[in-house]
Design an enzyme around this catalytic site. Structure first.
Site, PDB file in Angstrom:
ATOM      1  N   ASP A 142      -5.761   2.705  -0.684  1.00 23.31           N
ATOM      2  CA  ASP A 142      -6.449   3.497   0.326  1.00 23.31           C
ATOM      3  C   ASP A 142      -6.730   4.870  -0.274  1.00 23.31           C
ATOM      4  OD1 ASP A 142      -7.021   5.278   2.492  1.00 23.31           O
ATOM      5  OD2 ASP A 142      -6.137   3.846   3.886  1.00 23.31           O
ATOM      6  N   GLU A 191       0.836  -1.206   0.000  1.00 21.46           N
ATOM      7  CA  GLU A 191       0.000   0.000   0.000  1.00 21.46           C
ATOM      8  C   GLU A 191       0.869   1.253   0.000  1.00 21.46           C
ATOM      9  OE1 GLU A 191      -3.327   2.168   2.918  1.00 21.46           O
ATOM     10  OE2 GLU A 191      -2.119   0.490   3.655  1.00 21.46           O
ATOM     11  N   GLU A 225     -11.515   2.683   7.198  1.00 22.03           N
ATOM     12  CA  GLU A 225     -10.333   2.948   8.025  1.00 22.03           C
ATOM     13  C   GLU A 225     -10.228   4.448   8.280  1.00 22.03           C
ATOM     14  OE1 GLU A 225      -5.726   1.360   8.193  1.00 22.03           O
ATOM     15  OE2 GLU A 225      -6.389   2.386   6.387  1.00 22.03           O
ATOM     16  N   GLN A 278      -9.548   0.775   0.820  1.00 22.07           N
ATOM     17  CA  GLN A 278      -9.920   1.398   2.084  1.00 22.07           C
ATOM     18  C   GLN A 278     -10.329   2.843   1.823  1.00 22.07           C
ATOM     19  OE1 GLN A 278      -6.164   0.567   4.070  1.00 22.07           O
ATOM     20  NE2 GLN A 278      -7.137  -0.982   5.357  1.00 22.07           N
TER      21      GLN A 278
END
Length: 260
Positions: free
Chosen positions: A178, A143, A242, A206
């Site tokens: 993310d 990530e 998140e 996310q």
């Protein structure tokens, strides 16, 4: 309709960790994820998952010494044995808890180090980790993290992540995207989503609001548009929630009602 997972490291912090599973289930979450569960035996966590009918979709490998600002070990020279031990631990937990995937954090550049110099070590470590995970029937993901929240993090750009995934060449390694980190670092999320889904490298998503990492119902990120795009593109995975709630977690879930 996107499927959502509650991130129990950031959500429900008004409860002790092992009590967050029940709180998430009461709010309708049948899937969860979390960062570092290693303070608790896997048996205790597995019991909570079973009791509430929840699926674990993601956990992180141990990051090294978090309190000393370590954020992973994969790119750190001289830490190869610790890296391998961290992957072994993560595989043991993922296997016991039924998680299909593990996020392996890259690490923060040591003082004076250059990314290009550390890339060969990163590749060696990740190839080894992918082999171990494949033997256990598990997938790994990496990530990119923004440098506002994670100064000096080795992996911080989308194209860098794609290049590393292709260089490793493992069928069980994918991208953890993310939207919070991506929007801060470079934006253009919709086009990136289209490409990585078409290329088959997207492993997990996310979300959080930008710029403050609160609920995704305010700020500069059009999460409603992106969630609709996931349906259009046929994304079948989960979306990890998140973010840091502005107040209580349950009180801030109104944004999710339209997607259930």
């Amino acid at each position: 309709m996107p499927r959502f997972a509650a991130n129990l490291s950031l959500l429900y912090n008004e409860h002790e960790f092992l009590d967050r599973f029940a709180a998430a289930a009461a709010d309708g979450f049948d899937a969860v994820e979390f960062l570092f569960p290693y303070e608790h035996p896997p048996e205790a966590i597995a019991e909570r998952l079973r009791a509430h009918g929840q699926k674990l979709v993601l956990l992180n490998a141990p990051p090294g010494d978090w309190d000393a600002a370590e954020r992973g070990l994969a790119c750190l020279p001289g830490r190869e044995d610790e890296f391998r031990a961290s992957v072994d631990t993560a595989i043991r937990y993922a296997t016991a808890l039924g998680s299909p995937r593990i996020h392996v954090m890259s690490g923060v550049l040591p003082p004076g180090a250059e990314r290009a110099d550390l890339a060969p070590l990163w590749l060696t470590n990740l190839r080894w980790a992918c082999e171990q995970a494949a033997a256990a029937g598990l997938r790994l993901c990496i990530e990119p993290l923004n440098h506002r929240d994670m100064p000096g993090y080795f992996l911080h750009r989308h194209q860098q992540a794609l290049a590393l995934i292709h260089a490793v060449g493992a069928s069980n390694l994918g991208l953890q995207m993310d939207w919070y980190h991506y929007q801060i670092s470079e934006g253009d999320l919709a086009m990136k989503l289209r490409r990585v889904i078409a290329d088959g490298v997207l492993e997990h998503i996310q979300l959080a609001g930008v710029p403050d990492r609160h609920e995704p119902d305010e700020g500069e990120l059009r999460v409603d548009y992106l969630l609709s795009l996931l349906d259009e593109l046929g994304y079948a995975g989960h979306v990890g929630c998140e973010y840091r709630p502005r107040a209580g977690t349950s009180a801030g879930l109104g944004w999710l009602d339209a997607w259930r």
